[in-house]
Design an enzyme around this catalytic site. Structure first.
Site, PDB file in Angstrom:
ATOM      1  CB  SER A 112       8.325  31.808  70.366  1.00  0.00           C
ATOM      2  OG  SER A 112       9.235  31.668  69.313  1.00  0.00           O
ATOM      3  CB  SER A 136      11.656  33.979  69.910  1.00  0.00           C
ATOM      4  OG  SER A 136      10.279  34.243  70.068  1.00  0.00           O
ATOM      5  CE  LYS A 144       9.215  37.287  72.102  1.00  0.00           C
ATOM      6  NZ  LYS A 144       8.597  36.125  71.424  1.00  0.00           N
TER       7      LYS A 144
END
Lengths: 99, 492
Positions: B182, B158, B78
């Protein structure tokens, strides 16, 4: 509680965000929508409750007060300023702040 | 042999150790998948050269019979994790071009164990979002589509780049972070497994900070075993993060398959929401039945403050974000505005240009609730309600060992569907945010499809640092759900 346009202007200044004049009104409405929703917290009885500080019951760890080695250590000015928009001799350069 | 990228992480790990495949072959296969999947917009940066270099180094070790726990396994990271020498954007314009001179502890742990980095995964800006639409680099597209339809759906957020890339087999597994849901919400929307460990289990050092008392790193993976392998490598004590907890990391994989007989599964009645799709209600009932059939005892529990968790979150998280994001001032790193008259307008213009709309909104909320005169009414009250939510969970865990809930209130929704109403978007995290507020481990496991053919997940929440029991439960759920569906490949 709700906020007005002037409060939003003041908060934007505190937050160091340049908000254009025509965005103040819509932003005021957006923030009030969220604040109104948040206000339901007033229904909860919090008398005598200590505010949460940490979810894990632990003491703040202490270490020896010495310069560390590795990425958190000293003596690497080039790395520290590597991503700065403007530098001079390993210093950050900003517009004049003292008249 | 079958396509290498269809192997799970565990299968690939074993095939690499047995020298049936090389890391370079696996890496090249994933890079080819990534190249064909640009429509998904899952990656911000692909590090093909670095990946091949790391793969060759892994192959040299594997040849000699050496190597770490996941030697040669290609992963996606990420874009919130700082990676030395590789651009790290946090999905924001303000960090575009930022190249860290250090490596986050979690990613460093993965490289220590031999993993290969394929690139950096797209995400909501500063992890603020539930649909990936706040990313400066454009939304990620969910590989899953409605049966017979072609509308673009959100992969959740997210960690949408993480969930989409794992679901589309663009990497063997991915790192992710979870501040309010998330990891678990995107996992639920893409039929992947997402694990948010106990606060303090993974080091936050080198992860771009959003809300420091809530942020935790964890994996998104294809199945429960893969997520257990990933978490073991990611976790561990780190003196550089004062909230990182000094206790040994268990072998989570060893917990899989252990009997769940006698485990007490708590079912909180407050998680039954008005207007929740009947399919989610049904899936939850299925999950309860599966655990019962596996020998668990089902316990009705009550968490009456559940409905206040999101409002608490939307005070605490923006408050912490407003101070964490104060560092982006156009001086030390990141975007600096071209036009300004003095240092103050340089700050204000740089931040206004660099931050997106949702991030600015949260900075404003956070600044307001922390400002003089409002601190007690908002922030302090929220932290007190948070303490009561924490106590409520502690009490509930006196009666049960795990809590079973749906992971998200809906299946994947269309891009644009909720982006105009912040509060509607925030409600996505209604089932997940409580675990962040209380610091508890939580995980989403794929459990079924809705009538439109979209995946739905179930969530397990465990006691602090009892991820092993959670993994046991997750494995039992996975076995019973026997979820095998894959999205039809329309993107390659």
């Amino acid at each position: 509680m709700s906020v007005d346009k002037e409060t939003v202007r003041k908060v934007a200044k505190l937050a160091r965000l340049a908000v254009p004049e025509d965005r103040l009104e819509p932003m005021t409405n957006e923030l009030n929508g969220i604040l109104k929703w948040i206000e339901q917290l007033n229904e909860v009885d919090v008398d005598g409750v200590d505010p949460m500080t940490s979810t894990v019951d632990m003491k703040l760890p202490m270490r020896e007060d010495v310069v560390q080695s590795g990425p958190t250590g000293g003596g690497q000015p080039d790395k520290v300023v590597a991503n700065a928009p403007r530098t001079e001799d390993s210093f950050f350069v900003v517009p004049k702040v003292v008249e | 042999m079958t396509d290498i990228t269809d192997l799970t992480l565990a299968e690939l790990r074993d095939a690499l150790k047995a020298k049936k495949v090389s890391s370079l072959e696996a890496t090249d296969a994933y890079l080819a998948n990534i190249e064909k999947a640009t429509d998904l917009n899952a990656f911000v940066t692909v590090t093909a050269d670095k990946a091949r270099e790391m793969a060759k180094a892994s192959d040299a070790k594997l040849q000699k019979g050496d190597g770490g726990a996941i030697e040669g396994v290609p992963l996606g990271i990420k874009d919130l994790f700082c990676t030395e020498g590789v651009q790290t954007t946090a999905g924001s314009h303000i960090l575009e071009g930022f190249v860290p001179t250090y490596e986050s502890t979690v990613s460093a742990n993965l490289w220590r164990d031999g993993a290969v980095m394929l690139g950096k995964l797209n995400m909501d800006e500063f992890a603020m979002g539930s649909s990936n639409e706040t990313s400066y680099f454009g939304p990620v597209i969910n590989p899953w589509r409605v049966k017979g339809g072609n509308a673009k759906l959100t992969p959740g957020g997210s960690s949408g780049g993480s969930s989409a890339s794992v679901a589309a087999h663009l990497c063997a597994a991915a790192t992710a972070t979870d501040t309010g849901g998330s990891i678990r919400q995107p996992a639920s929307l893409t039929a992947t497994v997402g694990v948010k460990p106990t606060y303090g289990r993974c080091s936050r050092w080198g992860i771009v900070a959003f809300a420091s008392s809530l942020d935790q790193a964890g994996p998104i993976a294809r199945d429960v075993r893969d997520s257990a392998i990933m978490l073991r490598s990611m976790a561990g004590h780190d003196p550089k993060d004062s909230t990182s907890v000094d206790r040994p990391t268990p072998d989570y994989e060893a917990a899989l398959g252990q009997s769940v007989k006698g485990l007490r599964i708590g079912v909180p009645k407050e998680y039954r929401l008005d207007g929740m799709p009947a399919e989610i209600e049904k899936l939850w009932a299925d999950g309860i039945k599966w655990m019962k059939d596996a020998g668990c005892e089902i316990v009705d529990i009550s968490l009456p403050l559940t409905k206040y968790a999101l409002p608490v979150y939307y005070i605490v998280a923006p408050a912490e974000a407003s101070s964490n994001l104060a560092r982006y001032d156009g001086v030390r790193y990141g975007h600096r505005a071209k036009e300004f008259t003095d240092v103050q307008s340089m700050y204000a213009n740089s931040r206004a240009e660099g931050f997106g709309k949702e991030v600015q909104r949260r900075i404003m909320i956070g600044t307001y609730v922390l400002s003089a005169g409002y601190y007690d009414a908002y922030y302090l009250r929220a932290q007190k309600v948070r303490k009561r939510i924490f106590d409520e969970f502690s009490d509930a865990f006196g009666k049960c060992d795990l809590i079973l809930t749906p992971s998200a209130p809906s299946a994947a929704f269309a891009l644009g569907e909720k982006s105009n109403d912040p509060v509607q978007m925030y409600l996505n995290d209604v089932f997940t945010v409580t675990a962040n507020l209380a610091g508890l481990p939580g995980a989403s496991v794929p459990a079924g499809l809705d009538a439109k053919g979209l995946p739905l997940g179930l969530q397990l929440i465990a006691k602090p640092f009892d991820e092993e029991t959670m993994f046991k439960g997750m494995f039992a759920l996975e076995q019973a759900a026997n979820f095998k569906a894959r999205p039809e490949n329309w993107w390659a």
